[in-house]
Design a protein around this motif. Structure first.
Motif, mmCIF file in Angstrom:
data_model
loop_
_atom_site.group_PDB
_atom_site.id
_atom_site.type_symbol
_atom_site.label_atom_id
_atom_site.label_comp_id
_atom_site.label_asym_id
_atom_site.label_seq_id
_atom_site.Cartn_x
_atom_site.Cartn_y
_atom_site.Cartn_z
ATOM 1 N N ALA A 135 -10.874 -79.557 -22.953
ATOM 2 C CA ALA A 135 -9.543 -79.664 -22.346
ATOM 3 C C ALA A 135 -8.492 -79.615 -23.459
ATOM 4 O O ALA A 135 -7.888 -80.619 -23.837
ATOM 5 N N ASP A 136 -8.312 -78.424 -23.988
ATOM 6 C CA ASP A 136 -7.399 -78.186 -25.105
ATOM 7 C C ASP A 136 -6.765 -76.816 -24.905
ATOM 8 O O ASP A 136 -7.471 -75.834 -24.641
ATOM 9 N N SER A 137 -5.462 -76.730 -25.050
ATOM 10 C CA SER A 137 -4.755 -75.468 -24.797
ATOM 11 C C SER A 137 -5.206 -74.333 -25.714
ATOM 12 O O SER A 137 -5.004 -73.173 -25.393
ATOM 13 N N ALA A 138 -5.844 -74.651 -26.820
ATOM 14 C CA ALA A 138 -6.321 -73.618 -27.741
ATOM 15 C C ALA A 138 -7.359 -72.703 -27.086
ATOM 16 O O ALA A 138 -7.570 -71.582 -27.532
ATOM 17 N N TYR A 139 -7.995 -73.153 -26.013
ATOM 18 C CA TYR A 139 -9.051 -72.381 -25.363
ATOM 19 C C TYR A 139 -8.573 -71.605 -24.137
ATOM 20 O O TYR A 139 -9.348 -70.890 -23.516
ATOM 21 N N LEU A 140 -7.309 -71.727 -23.778
ATOM 22 C CA LEU A 140 -6.817 -71.118 -22.543
ATOM 23 C C LEU A 140 -6.871 -69.591 -22.546
ATOM 24 O O LEU A 140 -6.981 -68.977 -21.492
ATOM 25 N N SER A 141 -6.820 -68.973 -23.707
ATOM 26 C CA SER A 141 -6.897 -67.512 -23.743
ATOM 27 C C SER A 141 -8.243 -67.029 -23.197
ATOM 28 O O SER A 141 -8.315 -65.971 -22.556
ATOM 29 N N VAL A 142 -9.295 -67.785 -23.414
ATOM 30 C CA VAL A 142 -10.615 -67.443 -22.879
ATOM 31 C C VAL A 142 -10.571 -67.466 -21.351
ATOM 32 O O VAL A 142 -11.083 -66.571 -20.678
ATOM 33 N N LEU A 143 -9.920 -68.477 -20.800
ATOM 34 C CA LEU A 143 -9.831 -68.616 -19.355
ATOM 35 C C LEU A 143 -8.956 -67.522 -18.739
ATOM 36 O O LEU A 143 -9.282 -66.982 -17.679
ATOM 37 N N ARG A 144 -7.864 -67.171 -19.404
ATOM 38 C CA ARG A 144 -7.015 -66.077 -18.910
ATOM 39 C C ARG A 144 -7.795 -64.764 -18.879
ATOM 40 O O ARG A 144 -7.688 -63.982 -17.932
ATOM 41 N N THR A 145 -8.598 -64.522 -19.906
ATOM 42 C CA THR A 145 -9.400 -63.303 -19.967
ATOM 43 C C THR A 145 -10.454 -63.287 -18.858
ATOM 44 O O THR A 145 -10.656 -62.258 -18.203
ATOM 45 N N ALA A 146 -11.113 -64.413 -18.634
ATOM 46 C CA ALA A 146 -12.109 -64.500 -17.559
ATOM 47 C C ALA A 146 -11.453 -64.265 -16.202
ATOM 48 O O ALA A 146 -11.997 -63.542 -15.356
ATOM 49 N N THR A 147 -10.285 -64.841 -15.996
ATOM 50 C CA THR A 147 -9.557 -64.662 -14.739
ATOM 51 C C THR A 147 -9.246 -63.190 -14.510
ATOM 52 O O THR A 147 -9.476 -62.652 -13.418
ATOM 53 N N ALA A 148 -8.729 -62.531 -15.526
ATOM 54 C CA ALA A 148 -8.375 -61.113 -15.405
ATOM 55 C C ALA A 148 -9.610 -60.258 -15.121
ATOM 56 O O ALA A 148 -9.575 -59.355 -14.274
ATOM 57 N N GLY A 149 -10.694 -60.530 -15.813
ATOM 58 C CA GLY A 149 -11.914 -59.753 -15.611
ATOM 59 C C GLY A 149 -12.478 -59.907 -14.210
ATOM 60 O O GLY A 149 -12.889 -58.919 -13.582
ATOM 61 N N LEU A 150 -12.477 -61.129 -13.699
ATOM 62 C CA LEU A 150 -12.996 -61.358 -12.353
ATOM 63 C C LEU A 150 -12.074 -60.761 -11.295
ATOM 64 O O LEU A 150 -12.539 -60.197 -10.305
ATOM 65 N N ALA A 151 -10.764 -60.848 -11.496
ATOM 66 C CA ALA A 151 -9.816 -60.255 -10.549
ATOM 67 C C ALA A 151 -9.941 -58.731 -10.539
ATOM 68 O O ALA A 151 -9.867 -58.092 -9.486
ATOM 69 N N ALA A 152 -10.143 -58.140 -11.701
ATOM 70 C CA ALA A 152 -10.319 -56.685 -11.784
ATOM 71 C C ALA A 152 -11.580 -56.261 -11.028
ATOM 72 O O ALA A 152 -11.607 -55.209 -10.395
ATOM 73 N N ARG A 153 -12.585 -57.079 -11.080
ATOM 74 C CA ARG A 153 -13.836 -56.802 -10.370
ATOM 75 C C ARG A 153 -13.621 -56.696 -8.858
ATOM 76 O O ARG A 153 -14.334 -55.995 -8.157
ATOM 77 N N LEU A 154 -12.587 -57.416 -8.365
ATOM 78 C CA LEU A 154 -12.259 -57.381 -6.941
ATOM 79 C C LEU A 154 -11.189 -56.347 -6.610
ATOM 80 O O LEU A 154 -10.657 -56.338 -5.500
ATOM 81 N N ASP A 155 -10.851 -55.507 -7.593
ATOM 82 C CA ASP A 155 -9.857 -54.451 -7.398
ATOM 83 C C ASP A 155 -8.460 -54.976 -7.099
ATOM 84 O O ASP A 155 -7.704 -54.354 -6.342
ATOM 85 N N PHE A 156 -8.102 -56.115 -7.686
ATOM 86 C CA PHE A 156 -6.717 -56.574 -7.608
ATOM 87 C C PHE A 156 -5.853 -55.574 -8.375
ATOM 88 O O PHE A 156 -6.320 -54.931 -9.317
ATOM 89 N N THR A 157 -4.592 -55.453 -7.982
ATOM 90 C CA THR A 157 -3.677 -54.588 -8.725
ATOM 91 C C THR A 157 -3.361 -55.229 -10.074
ATOM 92 O O THR A 157 -3.598 -56.429 -10.269
ATOM 93 N N LEU A 158 -2.784 -54.453 -10.983
ATOM 94 C CA LEU A 158 -2.405 -55.012 -12.286
ATOM 95 C C LEU A 158 -1.412 -56.156 -12.133
ATOM 96 O O LEU A 158 -1.512 -57.169 -12.841
ATOM 97 N N ASP A 159 -0.460 -56.027 -11.211
ATOM 98 C CA ASP A 159 0.513 -57.103 -10.981
ATOM 99 C C ASP A 159 -0.173 -58.360 -10.444
ATOM 100 O O ASP A 159 0.138 -59.478 -10.858
ATOM 101 N N GLU A 160 -1.119 -58.189 -9.517
ATOM 102 C CA GLU A 160 -1.845 -59.339 -8.973
ATOM 103 C C GLU A 160 -2.694 -60.014 -10.047
ATOM 104 O O GLU A 160 -2.781 -61.252 -10.104
ATOM 105 N N ILE A 161 -3.304 -59.223 -10.904
ATOM 106 C CA ILE A 161 -4.105 -59.777 -12.004
ATOM 107 C C ILE A 161 -3.220 -60.590 -12.939
ATOM 108 O O ILE A 161 -3.564 -61.708 -13.319
ATOM 109 N N GLU A 162 -2.069 -60.045 -13.286
ATOM 110 C CA GLU A 162 -1.162 -60.772 -14.179
ATOM 111 C C GLU A 162 -0.656 -62.052 -13.518
ATOM 112 O O GLU A 162 -0.555 -63.097 -14.161
ATOM 113 N N ASP A 163 -0.355 -61.998 -12.219
ATOM 114 C CA ASP A 163 0.063 -63.203 -11.498
ATOM 115 C C ASP A 163 -1.023 -64.270 -11.560
ATOM 116 O O ASP A 163 -0.737 -65.453 -11.780
ATOM 117 N N LEU A 164 -2.271 -63.872 -11.371
ATOM 118 C CA LEU A 164 -3.376 -64.832 -11.429
ATOM 119 C C LEU A 164 -3.545 -65.410 -12.828
ATOM 120 O O LEU A 164 -3.778 -66.611 -12.988
#
Length: 141
Positions: free
Chosen positions: A25-54
């Motif tokens: 639970a440290d903000s230094a690791y949040l980039s990993v979580l943002r990347t995982a979020t984007a990758g999983l959203a892309a897998r569901l064919d979210f638009t680029l705007d929806e991925i960035e919102d997530l």
């Protein structure tokens, strides 16, 4: 924290995938979580705007929770990918189980970015913020 079987929301298709990411639970690791979020959203064919919102929404949820996290604990993020969207639950252990205020600018931004947003606290003072974003659905704040 009680374990529950993942169930799809009404009208959604069955859960296709479930992914859990646990990290300090440290903000230094949040980039990993943002990347995982984007990758999983892309897998569901979210638009680029929806991925960035997530990505921004997950980041905002984490920022809200990290201020309450007990030192030395983990931030846990559960992703459920369904046919029409993604449910993301971000949680941390806290000292008092206090829920994030819903009348703040941060909560308003989170709601606008992620669609459906909720928060809850478990009996062990684990506080969770849950985001549910559906693909292709225009959100209203």
């Amino acid at each position: 924290m009680t374990e529950e079987t993942a169930a799809p929301s009404p009208g959604a298709t069955d859960v296709r995938d479930a992914v859990t990411v646990r990290m300090p639970a440290d903000s230094a690791y949040l980039s990993v979580l943002r990347t995982a979020t984007a990758g999983l959203a892309a897998r569901l064919d979210f638009t680029l705007d929806e991925i960035e919102d997530l990505r921004i929404g997950v980041d905002e949820a984490c920022a809200m929770l990290l201020t309450q996290a007990l030192p030395g604990t983990d931030l846990t993020t559960d992703f459920e990918l369904t046919g029409d969207g993604m449910r993301i639950s971000v949680s941390v252990l806290t000292a008092d189980g206090r829920l994030p205020a819903r009348d703040t600018f941060a909560w308003t931004v989170l709601s606008a970015l992620a669609g459906e947003v909720d928060a809850d606290a478990g009996p062990d003072d684990r506080v969770s913020i849950v985001l549910h974003k559906r693909r292709g659905v225009a959100e209203t704040a």
